[in-house]
Design a protein around this motif. Structure first.
Motif, PDB file in Angstrom:
ATOM      1  N   GLU A  54       0.832  -1.202   0.000  1.00 36.33           N
ATOM      2  CA  GLU A  54       0.000   0.000   0.000  1.00 36.33           C
ATOM      3  C   GLU A  54       0.870   1.257   0.000  1.00 36.33           C
ATOM      4  N   MET A  55       1.958   1.245   0.764  1.00 39.47           N
ATOM      5  CA  MET A  55       2.858   2.402   0.771  1.00 39.47           C
ATOM      6  C   MET A  55       3.413   2.655  -0.627  1.00 39.47           C
ATOM      7  N   LEU A  56       3.800   1.590  -1.321  1.00 44.81           N
ATOM      8  CA  LEU A  56       4.330   1.743  -2.677  1.00 44.81           C
ATOM      9  C   LEU A  56       3.240   2.235  -3.628  1.00 44.81           C
ATOM     10  N   PHE A  57       2.012   1.809  -3.401  1.00 41.73           N
ATOM     11  CA  PHE A  57       0.874   2.255  -4.205  1.00 41.73           C
ATOM     12  C   PHE A  57       0.715   3.765  -4.102  1.00 41.73           C
ATOM     13  N   TRP A  58       0.753   4.306  -2.883  1.00 41.32           N
ATOM     14  CA  TRP A  58       0.612   5.755  -2.706  1.00 41.32           C
ATOM     15  C   TRP A  58       1.855   6.488  -3.192  1.00 41.32           C
ATOM     16  N   ALA A  59       3.033   5.934  -2.936  1.00 41.62           N
ATOM     17  CA  ALA A  59       4.264   6.570  -3.407  1.00 41.62           C
ATOM     18  C   ALA A  59       4.277   6.655  -4.924  1.00 41.62           C
ATOM     19  N   ASN A  92      23.632   8.875   3.252  1.00 41.62           N
ATOM     20  CA  ASN A  92      23.249   8.059   4.390  1.00 41.62           C
ATOM     21  C   ASN A  92      21.955   7.301   4.069  1.00 41.62           C
ATOM     22  N   GLU A  93      21.466   6.535   5.034  1.00 37.46           N
ATOM     23  CA  GLU A  93      20.286   5.712   4.798  1.00 37.46           C
ATOM     24  C   GLU A  93      19.063   6.559   4.445  1.00 37.46           C
ATOM     25  N   LYS A  94      18.940   7.712   5.078  1.00 37.10           N
ATOM     26  CA  LYS A  94      17.806   8.591   4.809  1.00 37.10           C
ATOM     27  C   LYS A  94      17.843   9.095   3.369  1.00 37.10           C
ATOM     28  N   LEU A  95      19.013   9.532   2.916  1.00 36.18           N
ATOM     29  CA  LEU A  95      19.131  10.027   1.540  1.00 36.18           C
ATOM     30  C   LEU A  95      18.906   8.911   0.531  1.00 36.18           C
ATOM     31  N   GLN A  96      19.406   7.733   0.839  1.00 40.93           N
ATOM     32  CA  GLN A  96      19.204   6.603  -0.063  1.00 40.93           C
ATOM     33  C   GLN A  96      17.719   6.275  -0.186  1.00 40.93           C
ATOM     34  N   ARG A  97      17.013   6.355   0.937  1.00 42.62           N
ATOM     35  CA  ARG A  97      15.572   6.109   0.902  1.00 42.62           C
ATOM     36  C   ARG A  97      14.864   7.175   0.065  1.00 42.62           C
ATOM     37  N   GLU A 138       8.544   9.604   8.081  1.00 46.45           N
ATOM     38  CA  GLU A 138       9.955   9.359   7.774  1.00 46.45           C
ATOM     39  C   GLU A 138      10.209   9.282   6.276  1.00 46.45           C
ATOM     40  N   ASP A 139       9.243   8.796   5.513  1.00 51.03           N
ATOM     41  CA  ASP A 139       9.429   8.753   4.062  1.00 51.03           C
ATOM     42  C   ASP A 139       9.355  10.155   3.459  1.00 51.03           C
ATOM     43  N   LEU A 140       8.455  10.978   3.960  1.00 51.46           N
ATOM     44  CA  LEU A 140       8.373  12.357   3.475  1.00 51.46           C
ATOM     45  C   LEU A 140       9.640  13.124   3.832  1.00 51.46           C
TER      46      LEU A 140
END
Length: 305
Positions: A49-54, A192-197, A289-291
Motif C-alpha cells: 500500500e505504501m508503494l501504491f501511494w508513493a 546516508n540511509e535517509k538520503l538513499q531512501r 519518515e518517508d516524506l
C-alpha cells in the motif's frame, strides 16, 4: 561484370540482414528471467500500500474527479495528450477481463520493471516503467498483492490514438536502447540511509523526474537537468524546477517540503494547484519518515537554474 555485381548485391544484402538481426537483438523486448519471480513469498500488503501511494497510481488510473474510496478504483480511461498523440490510461483494477485480475506476477513485474506487456510487446513510456525499474522484485510482489485487494472495475479504456510512426511499437525498442536506464539518475556522495531512501522514492516509485525533468525531441529525459523543470508534456505552461536552485521552492526548508506534502500548503500559505494536487494527495498517505527522506533528497540534488 554481371557476376561481380551479383556478388556486390549479395554482400550488400548479407550486410542488411546481419544489421537487421543485430538491431533486433539490441532492441527486442527483454523480460526478466522467470526465476526472478520465484520464492518471493507472501506479499507484505502494508508495504504494498505504501508503494501504491508513493507511485501515485490514483492520479492516472482512478476515474477523473473520483473522491473518497472511489480513488481506489483503478478503472483507467484518463487521456494523456503529448506531442506524439494521445495515450489512454488502462484499467489496472483486479477485474479479470478489463483489468489485470488474470495477470501473473511475472506479467505485472515485466510491465513494471522492463516495459514489456503481457503479449511480449514493448510498452509506451507514458507508463513510467523507466522509473519503476528502480524497484525490486520484492517491491513489485508487495505492490501487486495490495492491488489485488482493490475494487474491480469493468471499464475498458480506449486504445491509444497515435499517428505514424509513433504507433509502431517496434520503434520503442530503439527508444529503450537510447534512453532506458535503470541506474541512479544522479550520484550522491556519502549518502546516508535517509538520503538513499529519498533517492529510491523520488527516482523510483515516485517517478518525479518523469514530469520535472526536461525531455529531448524523442522524449528522452535530459538527465543533466535532473528535476530542473521544463515544458508541460501534456499542454500549456511549465512543470517547475524542484532543485535547490529553483526560484519557487529552492528556499524551502526540509520541514517546509514535508509540511507541503502533508497538507498541500506552501510556507506562504498558498495551496497546491494543477496536476500536483493529485500528487500531494498521494504523498499525504506516506509515513513522516518517508516524506522527510524525500525532502532530504530534494535538498541534496544539484541545483539547476
Amino acid at each position: 561484370m554481371a557476376l561481380r555485381w551479383r556478388r556486390v548485391l549479395g554482400a550488400g544484402a548479407a550486410v542488411v540482414v546481419v544489421g537487421a538481426a543485430v538491431a533486433w537483438f539490441l532492441t527486442k523486448p527483454d523480460p526478466l528471467p522467470d526465476q526472478t519471480w520465484a520464492n518471493l513469498g507472501e506479499p507484505d500488503l502494508a508495504r504494498g500500500e505504501m508503494l501504491f501511494w508513493a507511485g501515485g497510481c490514483t492520479g492516472c488510473h482512478a476515474a477523473k474527479g473520483a473522491t473518497g474510496d472511489d480513488v481506489r478504483i483503478m478503472s483507467g480511461g484518463l487521456a494523456l495528450t503529448s506531442p506524439f498523440g494521445t495515450f489512454h490510461v488502462p484499467n489496472i483494477s483486479p477485474d479479470p477481463q478489463a483489468g489485470i485480475g488474470s495477470w501473473s506476477l511475472a506479467e505485472f513485474g515485466n510491465a513494471m520493471l522492463r516495459g514489456v506487456g503481457r503479449e511480449g510487446e514493448h510498452l509506451y513510456p507514458s507508463f513510467p516503467y523507466t522509473s519503476y525499474a528502480r524497484m525490486s522484485p520484492q517491491d513489485v510482489n508487495d505492490l501487486f498483492g495490495f492491488m489485488k485487494t482493490l475494487p474491480a472495475s469493468s471499464n475498458v479504456a480506449p486504445p491509444h490514438d497515435l499517428s505514424f510512426p509513433f504507433n509502431m511499437r517496434l520503434a520503442l525498442g530503439g527508444w529503450k536502447f537510447l534512453f532506458f536506464d535503470d541506474g541512479p539518475r544522479i550520484e550522491l556522495a556519502s549518502a546516508n540511509e535517509k538520503l538513499q531512501r529519498g533517492q529510491f522514492l523520488v527516482e523510483g516509485p515516485g517517478h518525479c523526474g518523469e514530469c520535472h525533468t526536461p525531455r529531448n525531441a524523442l522524449g528522452g529525459l535530459q538527465t543533466a537537468q535532473w528535476l530542473g523543470g521544463g515544458p508541460n508534456p501534456e499542454g500549456e505552461g511549465r512543470i517547475p524546477n524542484i532543485t535547490p536552485g529553483s526560484q519557487s521552492v529552492g528556499s524551502w526548508s526540509e520541514a517546509d517540503l514535508v509540511s507541503y506534502f502533508q497538507t498541500g500548503f506552501t510556507p506562504d500559505y498558498d495551496s497546491v494547484g494543477g496536476s500536483m494536487v493529485e500528487v500531494q494527495k498521494n504523498l499525504s498517505h506516506l509515513p513522516q519518515e518517508d516524506l522527510e527522506a524525500i525532502a532530504a533528497y530534494l535538498k541534496a540534488v544539484p541545483a539547476r537554474q
